[in-house]
Design a protein around this motif. Structure first.
Motif, short mmCIF file in Angstrom:
data_model
loop_
_atom_site.label_atom_id
_atom_site.label_comp_id
_atom_site.label_asym_id
_atom_site.label_seq_id
_atom_site.Cartn_x
_atom_site.Cartn_y
_atom_site.Cartn_z
N ARG A 63 25.08 -13.99 42.21
CA ARG A 63 26.33 -14.70 42.52
C ARG A 63 26.74 -14.51 43.98
O ARG A 63 26.60 -13.44 44.56
CB ARG A 63 27.44 -14.18 41.62
CG ARG A 63 28.85 -14.65 41.98
CD ARG A 63 29.89 -13.98 41.11
NE ARG A 63 31.25 -14.28 41.57
CZ ARG A 63 31.90 -13.58 42.48
NH1 ARG A 63 31.33 -12.53 43.04
NH2 ARG A 63 33.14 -13.93 42.83
N PHE A 64 27.27 -15.59 44.57
CA PHE A 64 27.93 -15.52 45.87
C PHE A 64 29.41 -15.21 45.64
O PHE A 64 30.10 -15.95 44.92
CB PHE A 64 27.85 -16.84 46.62
CG PHE A 64 26.56 -17.06 47.36
CD1 PHE A 64 26.39 -16.56 48.64
CD2 PHE A 64 25.53 -17.79 46.78
CE1 PHE A 64 25.21 -16.78 49.35
CE2 PHE A 64 24.35 -18.02 47.48
CZ PHE A 64 24.18 -17.50 48.76
N GLY A 65 29.88 -14.16 46.25
CA GLY A 65 31.32 -13.97 46.34
C GLY A 65 31.85 -14.69 47.56
O GLY A 65 31.10 -15.31 48.32
N ALA A 66 33.17 -14.66 47.77
CA ALA A 66 33.70 -15.14 49.04
C ALA A 66 33.04 -14.32 50.15
O ALA A 66 32.76 -13.13 49.97
CB ALA A 66 35.21 -14.97 49.07
N PRO A 67 32.76 -14.91 51.32
CA PRO A 67 32.00 -14.20 52.34
C PRO A 67 32.78 -13.12 53.08
O PRO A 67 32.22 -12.41 53.91
CB PRO A 67 31.57 -15.32 53.31
CG PRO A 67 32.61 -16.37 53.14
CD PRO A 67 33.03 -16.31 51.71
N ILE A 68 34.08 -13.00 52.80
CA ILE A 68 34.88 -11.90 53.34
C ILE A 68 35.73 -11.35 52.20
O ILE A 68 35.96 -12.02 51.19
CB ILE A 68 35.81 -12.36 54.48
CG1 ILE A 68 36.74 -13.48 53.99
CG2 ILE A 68 35.01 -12.79 55.70
CD1 ILE A 68 37.87 -13.78 54.93
N THR A 69 36.19 -10.10 52.35
CA THR A 69 37.10 -9.55 51.37
C THR A 69 38.46 -10.23 51.50
O THR A 69 38.69 -11.04 52.40
CB THR A 69 37.27 -8.04 51.59
OG1 THR A 69 37.66 -7.80 52.95
CG2 THR A 69 35.97 -7.31 51.33
N ARG A 70 39.37 -9.88 50.62
CA ARG A 70 40.67 -10.54 50.62
C ARG A 70 41.32 -10.41 52.01
O ARG A 70 41.52 -9.31 52.51
CB ARG A 70 41.59 -9.92 49.57
CG ARG A 70 42.96 -10.60 49.50
CD ARG A 70 43.91 -9.90 48.55
NE ARG A 70 43.44 -9.97 47.17
CZ ARG A 70 44.18 -9.53 46.14
NH1 ARG A 70 45.37 -8.99 46.35
NH2 ARG A 70 43.68 -9.62 44.92
N PRO A 71 41.66 -11.53 52.64
CA PRO A 71 42.28 -11.47 53.96
C PRO A 71 43.73 -11.01 53.88
O PRO A 71 44.35 -11.06 52.82
CB PRO A 71 42.19 -12.92 54.46
CG PRO A 71 42.23 -13.72 53.19
CD PRO A 71 41.49 -12.91 52.15
N SER A 72 44.27 -10.59 55.01
CA SER A 72 45.69 -10.24 55.02
C SER A 72 46.55 -11.49 54.98
O SER A 72 47.72 -11.44 54.55
CB SER A 72 46.03 -9.40 56.25
OG SER A 72 45.88 -10.13 57.45
N ALA A 73 45.99 -12.63 55.42
CA ALA A 73 46.75 -13.87 55.43
C ALA A 73 45.80 -15.06 55.37
O ALA A 73 44.69 -15.01 55.88
CB ALA A 73 47.64 -13.97 56.66
N ILE A 74 46.27 -16.14 54.74
CA ILE A 74 45.59 -17.44 54.77
C ILE A 74 46.58 -18.43 55.35
O ILE A 74 47.61 -18.75 54.75
CB ILE A 74 45.15 -17.91 53.38
CG1 ILE A 74 44.23 -16.89 52.72
CG2 ILE A 74 44.44 -19.26 53.49
CD1 ILE A 74 43.86 -17.25 51.28
#
Length: 279
Positions: A63-74
């Protein structure tokens, strides 16, 4: 370089692809996050590969996860293609429109997405997403933006249009932050690999074409977006900026909104593709 996070949700491992070879990044970093991206990560990876300290790996069908961990902001830019503004019933903006999404909406590019309870107007939006690699505050001009960008990825800026527009109270965020409403990935691609000013981006629902445009049609381009936002807020390493979607969404009235069983596919030239089944 192309970075990804592979594995089960919550247990993803970081990898990098260089010259068609995939390397395990675990000896260098535990994850692809803000501290890694601000650490001169491309030079570090190059040195590690040259020294032989990164083992080759073969994730296969993992599986591909999102390419970065949870960001501080979107951060998101609204109505950034003239044709999409028109189908939304608005004039093209004279000033950049910004709204935000909850960081916990981030999921992998091919993860199942559940249509929110009581939703009747869940909509898709293919977007080029910027990932910040270096803190940006009060940049002097758009020409400084590139040095603050770690790379680019694909985003699906999912929206519940009734919540966004009809019962929003004047803000869009209510209709933008449903669980799983920000599929990202599969790849974080460094700026030297793509020309973000002219990338074709497309979306399909159940195999039928919906959106087909180019980032060359952005009203506010990538350098301007990063510079402009830095005048109002601090962009931190690992933060995500969704740059807007072209015409061809359900809000236009030309297509039905999503329902359980629908399949949405997105692709952006040079960045890969996503596929989500809706439940």
């Amino acid at each position: 370089m192309r970075f990804a996070r592979r594995g089960a949700a919550g247990a993803e491992k970081p990898v990098v692809v260089v010259d068609d070879t995939t390397y395990d990044l675990s000896p260098l970093t535990a994850d692809i996050d803000g501290p890694f991206l601000e650490s001169d990560f491309r030079a570090r990876v190059t040195r590690a590969i040259e020294s032989g300290s990164l083992p080759e790996t073969s994730p296969g069908d993992e599986r591909f996860g999102a390419p970065i961990t949870r960001p501080s902001a979107i951060y998101c830019v609204g109505m950034n293609y003239a044709a999409h503004a028109a189908e939304s019933g608005s004039e093209p903006p004279k000033n950049l429109v910004m709204f935000m999404k909850a960081p916990n909406t981030v999921v992998g590019p091919n993860d199942e997405v559940k249509i929110p309870r009581n939703s009747t107007k869940t909509d898709w939006e293919v977007e080029l997403a910027i990932v910040i690699g270096k803190r940006a505050s009060y940049l002097d001009g758009p020409e400084q933006s590139l040095e603050h960008i770690a790379g680019f990825t694909i985003a699906n800026d999912l929206s519940e249009r009734e919540w966004q527009i009809e019962i929003s109270g004047g803000q869009w965020c209510k209709g933008k932050s449903g669980p799983g409403f920000s599929p990202l990935g599969p790849w974080l691609v460094t700026p030297d690999e793509v020309d973000a000013s002219r990338l074709r981006l497309r979306s399909f629902v159940n195999g039928e074409p919906r959106q087909d445009s180019s980032t060359s049609d952005l009203i506010f381009d990538v350098p301007y977006i990063v510079w402009h936002l830095s005048q109002f807020l601090v962009l931190e390493p690992g933060d995500v900026i969704m740059t807007g979607t072209p015409e061809g969404v359900a809000l236009s009235g030309r297509f039905p909104y999503l329902k359980a069983g629908d399949v949405v596919e997105l692709d952006i030239e040079g960045l890969g593709s996503q596929r989500q089944v809706y439940a």
